[in-house]
Design a protein around this motif. Structure first.
Motif, mmCIF file in Angstrom:
data_model
loop_
_atom_site.group_PDB
_atom_site.id
_atom_site.type_symbol
_atom_site.label_atom_id
_atom_site.label_comp_id
_atom_site.label_asym_id
_atom_site.label_seq_id
_atom_site.Cartn_x
_atom_site.Cartn_y
_atom_site.Cartn_z
ATOM 1 N N GLU A 116 1.163 -1.141 0.220
ATOM 2 C CA GLU A 116 -0.575 0.128 0.283
ATOM 3 C C GLU A 116 0.675 1.584 0.025
ATOM 4 O O GLU A 116 0.670 2.683 -0.405
ATOM 5 N N PHE A 117 1.572 1.040 0.619
ATOM 6 C CA PHE A 117 2.763 2.807 0.802
ATOM 7 C C PHE A 117 3.514 2.563 -0.557
ATOM 8 O O PHE A 117 3.770 3.832 -1.214
ATOM 9 N N LYS A 118 3.766 1.744 -1.220
ATOM 10 C CA LYS A 118 4.258 1.613 -2.613
ATOM 11 C C LYS A 118 3.299 2.299 -3.691
ATOM 12 O O LYS A 118 4.419 3.371 -4.538
ATOM 13 N N ARG A 119 2.488 2.596 -3.610
ATOM 14 C CA ARG A 119 1.237 2.875 -4.074
ATOM 15 C C ARG A 119 1.615 4.377 -4.269
ATOM 16 O O ARG A 119 1.367 5.354 -5.540
ATOM 17 N N LEU A 120 2.667 5.163 -2.936
ATOM 18 C CA LEU A 120 1.978 6.412 -2.837
ATOM 19 C C LEU A 120 3.032 7.174 -3.631
ATOM 20 O O LEU A 120 4.489 6.249 -4.485
ATOM 21 N N PRO A 121 2.839 8.560 -4.403
ATOM 22 C CA PRO A 121 4.145 8.506 -4.780
ATOM 23 C C PRO A 121 4.876 9.153 -4.675
ATOM 24 O O PRO A 121 5.364 9.576 -3.287
ATOM 25 N N GLY A 122 6.120 8.622 -5.091
ATOM 26 C CA GLY A 122 7.941 8.916 -4.543
ATOM 27 C C GLY A 122 8.311 8.243 -3.721
ATOM 28 O O GLY A 122 8.953 8.093 -2.753
ATOM 29 N N ILE A 123 7.192 7.022 -3.170
ATOM 30 C CA ILE A 123 8.120 6.379 -2.712
ATOM 31 C C ILE A 123 7.845 4.954 -2.952
ATOM 32 O O ILE A 123 6.927 3.895 -3.528
ATOM 33 N N GLY A 124 9.242 3.996 -2.806
ATOM 34 C CA GLY A 124 9.624 2.921 -3.503
ATOM 35 C C GLY A 124 10.192 1.793 -2.726
ATOM 36 O O GLY A 124 9.220 1.925 -2.076
ATOM 37 N N HIS A 125 10.366 0.658 -2.835
ATOM 38 C CA HIS A 125 10.429 -0.371 -2.046
ATOM 39 C C HIS A 125 10.677 -0.267 -0.579
ATOM 40 O O HIS A 125 10.383 -1.087 0.049
ATOM 41 N N LYS A 126 12.135 -0.033 -0.965
ATOM 42 C CA LYS A 126 12.507 0.455 0.127
ATOM 43 C C LYS A 126 12.278 1.238 1.936
ATOM 44 O O LYS A 126 11.987 1.103 2.579
ATOM 45 N N SER A 127 11.899 2.676 0.578
ATOM 46 C CA SER A 127 11.235 3.388 1.491
ATOM 47 C C SER A 127 9.938 2.971 2.224
ATOM 48 O O SER A 127 9.489 3.192 2.868
ATOM 49 N N ALA A 128 8.851 2.456 0.892
ATOM 50 C CA ALA A 128 7.795 1.228 1.921
ATOM 51 C C ALA A 128 8.292 0.541 3.040
ATOM 52 O O ALA A 128 7.600 0.414 3.624
ATOM 53 N N GLN A 129 8.797 -0.478 2.897
ATOM 54 C CA GLN A 129 9.348 -0.680 3.758
ATOM 55 C C GLN A 129 9.551 -0.332 4.912
ATOM 56 O O GLN A 129 9.442 -0.747 6.064
ATOM 57 N N ARG A 130 10.481 0.629 5.208
ATOM 58 C CA ARG A 130 10.969 1.009 6.217
ATOM 59 C C ARG A 130 9.561 2.385 7.106
ATOM 60 O O ARG A 130 9.482 2.016 8.096
ATOM 61 N N LEU A 131 8.911 2.399 6.185
ATOM 62 C CA LEU A 131 7.245 3.393 6.910
ATOM 63 C C LEU A 131 6.792 2.090 7.141
ATOM 64 O O LEU A 131 6.441 2.281 8.453
ATOM 65 N N ALA A 132 6.576 1.018 6.609
ATOM 66 C CA ALA A 132 5.894 0.063 7.416
ATOM 67 C C ALA A 132 6.488 -0.327 8.535
ATOM 68 O O ALA A 132 6.416 -0.792 9.754
ATOM 69 N N PHE A 133 7.915 -0.870 8.497
ATOM 70 C CA PHE A 133 8.406 -0.942 9.986
ATOM 71 C C PHE A 133 8.310 -0.045 11.086
ATOM 72 O O PHE A 133 8.190 -0.192 11.898
#
Lengths: 229, 229
Positions: free
Chosen positions: A39-56
């Motif tokens: 879900e985070f990866k769908r947001l603009p400017g959020i790649g896989h690594k950022s999405a992972q960091r946000l989820a954690f």
């Protein structure tokens, strides 16, 4: 055969799943974690690594903090609408600008996005009305005049019973890039014949910058737009 | 005087509010928008511009998409716990690694974070157990051994009634940076006297890289860790 085709189609749509197989379930996080990363990866400017960091971060954050985030998302979807007059984001319709009695109704400043409006408002120099287009012309991305909110701008400019429009000037404050310029030119051609004063925000060297570091196009604009002092 | 002091303190805490005053309410977005931007700004790696872009994306996104995001956040907070054995993130306790019968219980691979575990698992080369420390030693950030989950690692290593531990080897797979190295050294000093084989993941030139672009420390490690062929 049909199944193989389906698998291939799904692999093309989602390359990640292609390398996943039933035995390799352990390669991934538990399902709720993967879901949130997706879900985070769908947001603009959020790649896989950022999405992972946000989820954690969400995982480790105190419950109150994530509750506030969830509530803020829900609230923005519930309460915010587009102003029916100027298309600005607002929680009351018409918005504070359109209903404000102290604002000059003879000037309309046209911007691309709501945050451009805020950027201009922050100068505290402009006291007229706004109009938000929600985009700029971009043939490459398939955005034509129909996709922009130009229709209700024309309605605002319509003359009243005595045959006069309260609007005298329209400032085209779209961005100083290709798309913004194209949009400004389009609007100028559309609105000038209607008899309004059409102006474009100035392009030139930024204040407190250095000639040496300015790009060629900006220097060209700065020279072309020179004025006597 | 007291009020002025309070305003100053608040300005120091939140520099944005210092330039805001009651008359300038219009300088900002409607409150639900500001609120969501503020919440996004709390997330790691999200500055003001990104937070703004995310908030506008949420605003314009279809309701189903934001509902899914909200639900995913709620679900991760509700369902994910830390495995009581290895501290990995999991929706079942003990986690799939700790309860898996096909895994080699004589080797424990110690990592800093759950995503490091996933990174190692993706090699498909390691079939032992894991232990997640949830951090690395960092005196600067005030993270000492007490802050890491070392206690339940020691419990896992405790010998059974017959006086033997099922664990033979402990791989220290903390990151190859200062903090990871410090953590590995600390654990090595702690665990080696207990008679386990303690190993550290190798540092050297990345496969398919170029000697020319490697940094000095990596080249030093690559030379120091050279082996006969």
């Amino acid at each position: 055969m049909l199944n193989a085709l389906k698998a291939l189609q799904s692999a093309i749509r989602n390359p990640q799943s292609a390398i996943r197989n039933p035995q390799s379930d352990m390669l991934d996080y538990a399902e709720p974690v993967t879901k949130l990363i997706d879900e985070f990866k769908r947001l603009p400017g959020i790649g896989h690594k950022s999405a992972q960091r946000l989820a954690f971060h969400v995982l480790k954050a105190p419950q109150e903090e994530t509750d506030r985030l969830v509530e803020a998302i829900r609230e923005i979807k519930e309460k915010i609408v587009f102003c029916s007059t100027c298309n600005n984001l607002t929680d009351v319709d018409p918005c504070r600008f359109c209903s404000g009695h102290s604002r000059d109704r003879s000037i309309i400043c046209v911007v691309e996005e709501p945050y451009n409006l805020v950027a201009i408002e922050k100068t505290r120099e402009f006291h007229g009305m706004y109009h938000v287009l929600h985009g700029a012309l971009s043939p490459i991305r398939g955005i034509g005049p129909e996709e922009l909110r130009i229709k209700n701008l024309l309605e605002r400019l319509r003359p009243n019973e005595s045959g006069e429009s309260s609007v005298k000037e329209i400032i085209l404050a779209t961005n100083p890039n290709t798309e913004g310029e194209a949009t400004a030119n389009y609007l100028a051609r559309l609105l000038k014949p209607l008899g309004f004063r059409i102006t474009r925000i100035a392009m030139g060297l930024p204040v407190r910058s250095d000639l040496e570091y300015a790009d060629e196009v900006t220097k060209h604009k700065a020279l072309a737009n020179r004025h006597e002092i």
